[in-house]
Design a protein around this motif. Structure first.
Motif, PDB file in Angstrom:
ATOM      1  N   CYS A 153       2.424 -10.022   7.793  1.00 10.20           N
ATOM      2  CA  CYS A 153       3.606  -9.172   7.736  1.00 10.20           C
ATOM      3  C   CYS A 153       4.581  -9.641   6.650  1.00 10.20           C
ATOM      4  O   CYS A 153       4.981 -10.805   6.622  1.00 10.20           O
ATOM      5  CB  CYS A 153       4.312  -9.160   9.092  1.00 10.20           C
ATOM      6  SG  CYS A 153       5.723  -8.051   9.088  1.00 10.20           S
ATOM      7  N   ASP A 154       4.929  -8.705   5.773  1.00 10.31           N
ATOM      8  CA  ASP A 154       5.888  -8.995   4.707  1.00 10.31           C
ATOM      9  C   ASP A 154       7.152  -8.164   4.876  1.00 10.31           C
ATOM     10  O   ASP A 154       7.772  -7.751   3.903  1.00 10.31           O
ATOM     11  CB  ASP A 154       5.251  -8.665   3.337  1.00 10.31           C
ATOM     12  CG  ASP A 154       4.287  -9.750   2.911  1.00 10.31           C
ATOM     13  OD1 ASP A 154       4.517 -10.918   3.277  1.00 10.31           O
ATOM     14  OD2 ASP A 154       3.300  -9.424   2.220  1.00 10.31           O
ATOM     15  N   CYS A 155       7.498  -7.881   6.119  1.00 14.25           N
ATOM     16  CA  CYS A 155       8.688  -7.048   6.342  1.00 14.25           C
ATOM     17  C   CYS A 155       9.933  -7.861   5.974  1.00 14.25           C
ATOM     18  O   CYS A 155       9.878  -9.101   5.906  1.00 14.25           O
ATOM     19  CB  CYS A 155       8.749  -6.563   7.788  1.00 14.25           C
ATOM     20  SG  CYS A 155       9.308  -7.810   8.960  1.00 14.25           S
ATOM     21  N   PRO A 156      11.072  -7.187   5.753  1.00 17.26           N
ATOM     22  CA  PRO A 156      12.275  -7.931   5.353  1.00 17.26           C
ATOM     23  C   PRO A 156      12.628  -9.055   6.346  1.00 17.26           C
ATOM     24  O   PRO A 156      13.017 -10.150   5.911  1.00 17.26           O
ATOM     25  CB  PRO A 156      13.358  -6.849   5.327  1.00 17.26           C
ATOM     26  CG  PRO A 156      12.597  -5.575   5.065  1.00 17.26           C
ATOM     27  CD  PRO A 156      11.277  -5.738   5.733  1.00 17.26           C
TER      28      PRO A 156
ATOM     29  N   GLU B 155       2.758   9.461  10.456  1.00 24.12           N
ATOM     30  CA  GLU B 155       3.161   8.229  11.151  1.00 24.12           C
ATOM     31  C   GLU B 155       2.351   7.041  10.620  1.00 24.12           C
ATOM     32  O   GLU B 155       2.858   5.924  10.495  1.00 24.12           O
ATOM     33  CB  GLU B 155       2.927   8.376  12.663  1.00 24.12           C
ATOM     34  CG  GLU B 155       3.236   7.119  13.428  1.00 24.12           C
ATOM     35  CD  GLU B 155       3.068   7.268  14.933  1.00 24.12           C
ATOM     36  OE1 GLU B 155       2.655   8.355  15.379  1.00 24.12           O
ATOM     37  OE2 GLU B 155       3.348   6.288  15.642  1.00 24.12           O
ATOM     38  N   SER B 156       1.091   7.295  10.292  1.00 19.58           N
ATOM     39  CA  SER B 156       0.217   6.216   9.828  1.00 19.58           C
ATOM     40  C   SER B 156       0.578   5.721   8.440  1.00 19.58           C
ATOM     41  O   SER B 156       0.019   4.743   7.968  1.00 19.58           O
ATOM     42  CB  SER B 156      -1.238   6.684   9.824  1.00 19.58           C
ATOM     43  OG  SER B 156      -1.630   6.926  11.143  1.00 19.58           O
ATOM     44  N   LEU B 157       1.483   6.410   7.761  1.00 16.71           N
ATOM     45  CA  LEU B 157       1.902   5.924   6.439  1.00 16.71           C
ATOM     46  C   LEU B 157       3.129   5.018   6.535  1.00 16.71           C
ATOM     47  O   LEU B 157       3.514   4.375   5.562  1.00 16.71           O
ATOM     48  CB  LEU B 157       2.206   7.097   5.505  1.00 16.71           C
ATOM     49  CG  LEU B 157       1.012   7.988   5.139  1.00 16.71           C
ATOM     50  CD1 LEU B 157       1.412   8.990   4.071  1.00 16.71           C
ATOM     51  CD2 LEU B 157      -0.170   7.164   4.629  1.00 16.71           C
ATOM     52  N   TYR B 158       3.770   4.965   7.696  1.00 12.46           N
ATOM     53  CA  TYR B 158       4.905   4.059   7.862  1.00 12.46           C
ATOM     54  C   TYR B 158       4.377   2.651   8.046  1.00 12.46           C
ATOM     55  O   TYR B 158       3.472   2.423   8.857  1.00 12.46           O
ATOM     56  CB  TYR B 158       5.733   4.417   9.100  1.00 12.46           C
ATOM     57  CG  TYR B 158       6.529   5.694   8.953  1.00 12.46           C
ATOM     58  CD1 TYR B 158       7.591   5.781   8.062  1.00 12.46           C
ATOM     59  CD2 TYR B 158       6.220   6.819   9.706  1.00 12.46           C
ATOM     60  CE1 TYR B 158       8.318   6.953   7.926  1.00 12.46           C
ATOM     61  CE2 TYR B 158       6.938   7.996   9.583  1.00 12.46           C
ATOM     62  CZ  TYR B 158       7.992   8.054   8.693  1.00 12.46           C
ATOM     63  OH  TYR B 158       8.711   9.209   8.563  1.00 12.46           O
ATOM     64  N   ASN B 159       4.944   1.709   7.323  1.00  7.38           N
ATOM     65  CA  ASN B 159       4.575   0.312   7.527  1.00  7.38           C
ATOM     66  C   ASN B 159       5.386  -0.272   8.668  1.00  7.38           C
ATOM     67  O   ASN B 159       6.340   0.348   9.155  1.00  7.38           O
ATOM     68  CB  ASN B 159       4.800  -0.468   6.237  1.00  7.38           C
ATOM     69  CG  ASN B 159       3.676  -0.213   5.251  1.00  7.38           C
ATOM     70  OD1 ASN B 159       2.528  -0.010   5.646  1.00  7.38           O
ATOM     71  ND2 ASN B 159       3.991  -0.216   3.976  1.00  7.38           N
TER      72      ASN B 159
ATOM     73  N   GLY C  82       0.858  -1.189   0.000  1.00  7.74           N
ATOM     74  CA  GLY C  82       0.000   0.000   0.000  1.00  7.74           C
ATOM     75  C   GLY C  82       0.890   1.233   0.000  1.00  7.74           C
ATOM     76  O   GLY C  82       2.006   1.217  -0.541  1.00  7.74           O
ATOM     77  N   ARG C  83       0.416   2.309   0.632  1.00 13.44           N
ATOM     78  CA  ARG C  83       1.280   3.504   0.724  1.00 13.44           C
ATOM     79  C   ARG C  83       2.414   3.213   1.697  1.00 13.44           C
ATOM     80  O   ARG C  83       2.209   2.514   2.695  1.00 13.44           O
ATOM     81  CB  ARG C  83       0.463   4.697   1.227  1.00 13.44           C
ATOM     82  CG  ARG C  83      -0.476   5.249   0.188  1.00 13.44           C
ATOM     83  CD  ARG C  83      -1.500   6.147   0.811  1.00 13.44           C
ATOM     84  NE  ARG C  83      -2.340   5.416   1.760  1.00 13.44           N
ATOM     85  CZ  ARG C  83      -3.407   5.928   2.359  1.00 13.44           C
ATOM     86  NH1 ARG C  83      -3.756   7.160   2.108  1.00 13.44           N
ATOM     87  NH2 ARG C  83      -4.113   5.210   3.207  1.00 13.44           N
ATOM     88  N   HIS C  84       3.564   3.736   1.406  1.00 19.67           N
ATOM     89  CA  HIS C  84       4.700   3.553   2.313  1.00 19.67           C
ATOM     90  C   HIS C  84       5.723   4.647   2.064  1.00 19.67           C
ATOM     91  O   HIS C  84       5.623   5.397   1.090  1.00 19.67           O
ATOM     92  CB  HIS C  84       5.310   2.152   2.135  1.00 19.67           C
ATOM     93  CG  HIS C  84       5.741   1.830   0.752  1.00 19.67           C
ATOM     94  ND1 HIS C  84       4.882   1.348  -0.214  1.00 19.67           N
ATOM     95  CD2 HIS C  84       6.943   1.948   0.139  1.00 19.67           C
ATOM     96  CE1 HIS C  84       5.535   1.162  -1.347  1.00 19.67           C
ATOM     97  NE2 HIS C  84       6.797   1.535  -1.160  1.00 19.67           N
TER      98      HIS C  84
HETATM   99  C1  LIG Z   1      -1.025   2.149   9.406  1.00 24.78           C
HETATM  100  S1  LIG Z   1      -1.226   1.466   7.840  1.00 24.78           S
HETATM  101  C2  LIG Z   1       0.290   1.781   7.045  1.00 24.78           C
HETATM  102  C3  LIG Z   1       0.083   2.481   5.731  1.00 24.78           C
HETATM  103  C4  LIG Z   1      -0.607   1.656   4.705  1.00 24.78           C
HETATM  104  N1  LIG Z   1       0.335   0.882   3.938  1.00 24.78           N
HETATM  105  C5  LIG Z   1      -1.475   2.504   3.813  1.00 24.78           C
HETATM  106  O1  LIG Z   1      -1.494   2.305   2.603  1.00 24.78           O
HETATM  107  O2  LIG Z   1      -2.189   3.347   4.338  1.00 24.78           O
HETATM  108  C6  LIG Z   1      -1.171  -0.236   8.235  1.00 24.78           C
HETATM  109  C7  LIG Z   1      -1.463  -1.137   7.053  1.00 24.78           C
HETATM  110  O3  LIG Z   1      -0.364  -1.191   6.172  1.00 24.78           O
HETATM  111  C8  LIG Z   1      -0.108  -2.509   5.723  1.00 24.78           C
HETATM  112  N2  LIG Z   1       1.179  -2.980   6.285  1.00 24.78           N
HETATM  113  C9  LIG Z   1       1.912  -2.385   7.242  1.00 24.78           C
HETATM  114  N3  LIG Z   1       3.037  -3.063   7.489  1.00 24.78           N
HETATM  115  C10 LIG Z   1       3.035  -4.118   6.673  1.00 24.78           C
HETATM  116  C11 LIG Z   1       3.926  -5.211   6.492  1.00 24.78           C
HETATM  117  N4  LIG Z   1       5.042  -5.341   7.178  1.00 24.78           N
HETATM  118  N5  LIG Z   1       3.594  -6.137   5.572  1.00 24.78           N
HETATM  119  C12 LIG Z   1       2.457  -6.032   4.848  1.00 24.78           C
HETATM  120  N6  LIG Z   1       1.576  -5.024   4.981  1.00 24.78           N
HETATM  121  C13 LIG Z   1       1.858  -4.064   5.883  1.00 24.78           C
HETATM  122  C14 LIG Z   1      -1.235  -3.358   6.273  1.00 24.78           C
HETATM  123  O4  LIG Z   1      -2.248  -3.381   5.309  1.00 24.78           O
HETATM  124  C15 LIG Z   1      -1.682  -2.567   7.484  1.00 24.78           C
HETATM  125  O5  LIG Z   1      -3.019  -2.804   7.806  1.00 24.78           O
END
Ligand SMILES: C[S@@+](CC[C@H](N)C(=O)[O-])C[C@H]1O[C@@H](n2cnc3c(N)ncnc32)[C@H](O)[C@@H]1O
Length: 597
Positions: free
Chosen positions: A509-512, A447-451, A215-217
Motif C-alpha cells: 500500500c502506497d496510500c498517503p 468501483e474497481s478503478l478506485y484505489n 495503475g489506473r486511478h
Molecule cells: C481494484 S484495483 C484498483 C485499480 C487499479 N489501480 C487498476 O489499474 O486497475 C486494485 C489494484 O490497484 C493497486 N492499488 C490499489 N490501491 C493501492 C495503493 N494504496 N497502493 C498501491 N497500489 C494500489 C494494486 O495493484 C491493487 O491490486
C-alpha cells in the motif's frame, strides 16, 4: 480430482495453458462428467404440493422467515398459472397478514386473484384484502372490496357464506397490529449526477488517470467538498449465494416476502414481476437452463463461478454471438492504452463489457488457478449441454472439445472467475443482530478503478443492487479519490497495515497515510469506524436515528442536518457522514444544509 489435477497443470503458465489442460482432462474423463440424464425437470407439482402442506401445517413451529422460504420453494416448483400456485399465494397472504406485513399480503392476494384461484374461495381473498387495507389505514375506503367479497360469497355454500358475512361485519371494529414494513433503502439513495462527458453517469469532477505506481486511478478535476455524490450505479452484475437463492430476489437481492418465482426453472425467485422481467431480458433467459443443469448435478455453485457465467452471458447479449464476442475481445486485447481498453465509442460506460474485461486481477497460487480452470470447463460443459449459446445444444464433451471457440470460451470463463475474485464486493443479508452475513456479491466496474487508502476520502454505500459513492473529506484538484478495501486500518501501525494488504490483496500500500507513516494516535480524518459499531446495531429507521443522534450528542442544528440527510440517504449513511463532517468539516456541512432546511 483436484489433487490429481495439480500434477497435470505443473507446466501450465498462461490462462490458455490452464484451460487447454483442463479441456484435455475433461475430454479424457468424460465418463465422470454429469450428463443430460441427471438434469431434473424444472417444475414438480408433487413436490410443490408436499411443501405447501408443510408450510400450511407447520407454520406455527417455524419462524416467519422459514415459513416464507418454504412457500417460496413450493411456489418455485409449481407450474405457472396453476391452481396450486394460486393456493400458495393465497395461503402465504394469510401468514403475511398475521405477521402485520399487510402490504406484502396484498401483493400475494393480487397474484392469487390473477392466477387460477377457485371462484368459490375468492370471497375469502377479498375479506383479507379489506382487512389489510383497513389495518394499513383505518380511514381507507374499503367499501368496493367489501362488495366484491359479498359478490363472490354467492359462489359459496350457505354455511360458509353466512360465516363470511359475519366476519365482514367485524372488519372495521377489530384492533390490528401496527403494520410492519420493510424499508427499501433504494428510495433514499440520491439520484446520480451525470454531467461527466467522459465517464458515463458520474459527476463531472472526476477523471480516470494512469500512473506507474497506482495503475489506473480516479482523480478530482476540481476542489471537492465532503458529502458530494460522485456516482450512484446499479451493479453491472449481481449474484445471490446458493443458500439465499430462495430467500432473496435473484435480480436485486431484496429480501422476498411476497416473491414471484421464475416461470421456467425452480431455482430462483424475485421480489416483483419487474425484477423477473429485467432478469429474463438481461441474462436469465440463457442462464435458466444452464443453472438448472448445474444445480441438478452439482447442487451448489460458488459466487465467483456464477459471476463468471453471468459476465459471459451479459457479453453474449451485448455482442450477439460467440464469434462477435471473440472479435471484440481481440480488439480490446490489441489496444495498448490501459485506460482506452475500457472505453466504448470514446467514453467510459460501465454498462458495457469493455469496462469489465480489462479489470485488474490479483496474483493467484497454483491451486486456485487449477480450481478456476476446472470450474470454467465444468460451466462451459453445462452451457454446451443445456443451451444453444454455441449455436446448438451439444451432446458430449467430445463435441465441445471440437468446437472452434472452446478454448476462447474456457479462457474467458477462467478470466472472469479470477477477475470476480479480485473485484466483487460482498452484499449482506438482512440479519436480526449486528452480524453481517455475506449473501452474494456484485460487480461495479467503476468501483474497481478506485484505489485503496487507509484513510479513504470516499465511501460507498450499497443498497441492494445500487451503490452510491460519496466524498467523505474535502479533496483538492488533482488529488486521488480513494476508497477503503477493508474497514479497520486506522488502528494498525503502518507496517502491519501494509503487511495485511499485501497478504490479502497482494500489493504494497502506497496510500498517503502509509507513505506519511500515520500510526494509531494520529488523527485519521476517516476513522469513522469507531462509530460504525454503534450504527450497525441500530435498525435503519427514523426512531433509532434520533436515538443515535442523542448518543452522538449532536446539538439541535446537528439533529436537523441529520434529518435532512436522512431524507436523501439511508440512516446508516447519513449518520456516518454527519458524524464525520461534524467532527472535521462542521461549518461546511452547516452552510450546505442551511440551503435546504
Ligand atoms: C481494484 S484495483 C484498483 C485499480 C487499479 N489501480 C487498476 O489499474 O486497475 C486494485 C489494484 O490497484 C493497486 N492499488 C490499489 N490501491 C493501492 C495503493 N494504496 N497502493 C498501491 N497500489 C494500489 C494494486 O495493484 C491493487 O491490486
Amino acid at each position: 480430482m483436484h489433487a490429481l489435477a495439480a500434477e497435470h497443470f505443473s507446466n501450465a503458465k498462461t490462462d490458455e495453458d490452464f484451460v487447454k489442460v483442463a479441456l484435455k482432462m475433461h475430454v479424457k474423463q468424460q465418463d465422470e462428467m454429469p450428463n443430460l440424464k441427471d438434469i431434473k425437470k424444472p417444475k414438480c407439482e408433487v413436490k410443490a404440493k408436499w411443501l405447501l402442506d408443510i408450510a400450511k401445517k407447520d407454520f406455527s413451529r417455524m419462524s416467519l422467515d422459514k415459513t416464507v422460504e418454504v412457500y417460496n420453494t413450493a411456489m418455485s416448483l409449481a407450474l405457472p398459472g396453476s391452481e396450486l400456485l394460486a393456493h400458495a399465494y393465497a395461503n402465504r397472504s394469510i401468514v403475511l397478514s398475521n405477521a402485520a406485513m399487510y402490504e406484502e399480503s396484498l401483493k400475494d392476494i393480487e397474484h392469487a386473484l390473477k392466477a387460477n384461484y377457485p371462484d368459490n374461495m375468492k370471497a375469502l381473498l377479498f375479506v383479507r384484502k379489506a382487512k389489510n387495507l383497513f389495518a394499513l389505514d383505518p380511514t381507507a375506503d374499503i367499501e368496493d372490496t367489501l362488495n366484491k367479497a359479498r359478490q363472490w360469497a354467492l359462489k359459496m355454500n350457505d354455511k360458509e357464506k353466512s360465516k363470511l358475512l359475519k366476519n365482514l361485519e367485524k372488519i372495521k371494529t377489530k384492533k390490528y397490529k401496527k403494520p410492519v414494513k420493510e424499508r427499501d433503502n433504494r428510495m433514499f439513495v440520491p439520484s446520480s449526477p451525470n454531467d461527466n462527458p467522459i465517464i458515463k453517469d458520474t459527476l463531472a469532477a472526476i477523471a480516470i488517470k494512469y500512473s506507474e505506481k497506482f495503475g489506473r486511478h480516479i482523480v478530482a478535476t476540481r476542489d471537492m467538498m465532503a458529502g458530494e455524490v460522485v456516482s450512484v450505479k446499479r451493479a453491472y452484475a449481481l449474484v445471490v449465494s446458493c443458500e439465499y437463492k430462495l430467500k432473496l430476489c435473484w435480480n436485486c437481492s431484496k429480501h422476498c416476502w411476497s416473491s414471484v418465482p421464475c416461470e421456467t426453472c425452480s431455482n430462483v425467485i424475485y421480489c416483483s414481476e419487474k425484477c423477473r422481467n429485467v432478469a429474463w431480458k438481461d441474462y436469465h433467459d440463457i442462464e435458466c437452463s444452464i443453472l438448472n443443469g448445474l444445480l441438478s448435478s452439482i447442487h451448489c455453485y460458488e459466487d465467483i463461478s456464477l459471476m463468471s457465467l453471468r459476465l459471459f452471458i451479459k457479453a453474449i447479449k451485448e455482442f450477439g454471438t460467440v464469434k462477435a464476442l471473440y472479435e471484440s475481445v481481440q480488439k480490446i486485447d490489441s489496444t495498448a492504452d490501459l485506460i482506452m481498453k475500457s472505453f466504448t465509442d470514446g467514453i467510459y460506460d460501465d454498462k458495457k463489457y469493455a469496462s469489465v474485461y480489462p479489470l485488474c486481477r490479483k496474483p493467484m497460487n497454483l491451486r486456485f488457478k487449477v480450481q478456476c480452470a476446472l470450474k470454467a470447463l465444468q460451466y462451459m460443459y453445462f452451457m454446451a449441454l443445456t443451451s444453444d449459446v454455441f449455436g446448438k445444444k451439444m451432446k458430449s464433451m467430445d463435441e465441445l472439445g471440437n468446437y472452434e471457440y472452446a478454448v476462447f470460451v474456457g479462457k474467458l470463463l477462467y478470466h472472469h472467475t479470477v477477475l470476480s475474485s479480485t473485484n466483487m464486493s460482498a452484499i449482506h443479508a438482512p440479519s436480526t443482530n449486528s452480524e453481517l452475513l455475506n449473501c452474494g456479491g456484485l460487480l461495479n466496474p467503476l468501483e474497481s478503478l478506485y484505489n485503496h487508502s487507509c484513510d479513504p476520502n470516499m465511501d460507498s454505500i450499497v443498497c441492494l443492487d445500487m451503490s452510491a459513492f460519496i466524498t467523505l473529506q474535502t479533496i483538492k484538484k488533482g488529488e486521488q479519490l480513494f476508497i477503503s478495501y477493508g474497514q479497520e486500518f486506522h488502528h494498525m501501525p503502518t507496517p502491519k497495515r501494509r503487511e495485511e494488504l499485501q497478504n490479502i490483496r497482494s500489493y504494497w500500500c502506497d496510500c498517503p497515510a502509509c507513505i506519511n507513516n500515520w500510526n494509531p494516535g494520529h488523527d485519521f480524518p476517516s476513522a469513522y469506524l469507531i462509530y460504525t459499531n454503534q450504527i450497525y446495531d441500530l435498525n435503519d429507521n427514523a426512531e433509532n436515528l434520533s436515538k443515535a443522534a442523542n448518543k452522538l450528542k449532536l446539538g439541535k442544528l446537528g439533529q436537523m442536518c441529520l434529518q435532512f440527510l436522512y431524507k436523501i440517504l439511508t440512516c446508516q449513511f447519513a449518520l456516518r457522514l454527519l458524524k464525520f463532517i461534524y467532527d472535521y468539516n462542521h461549518s461546511e456541512l452547516l452552510d450546505y444544509a442551511s440551503n435546504f432546511i
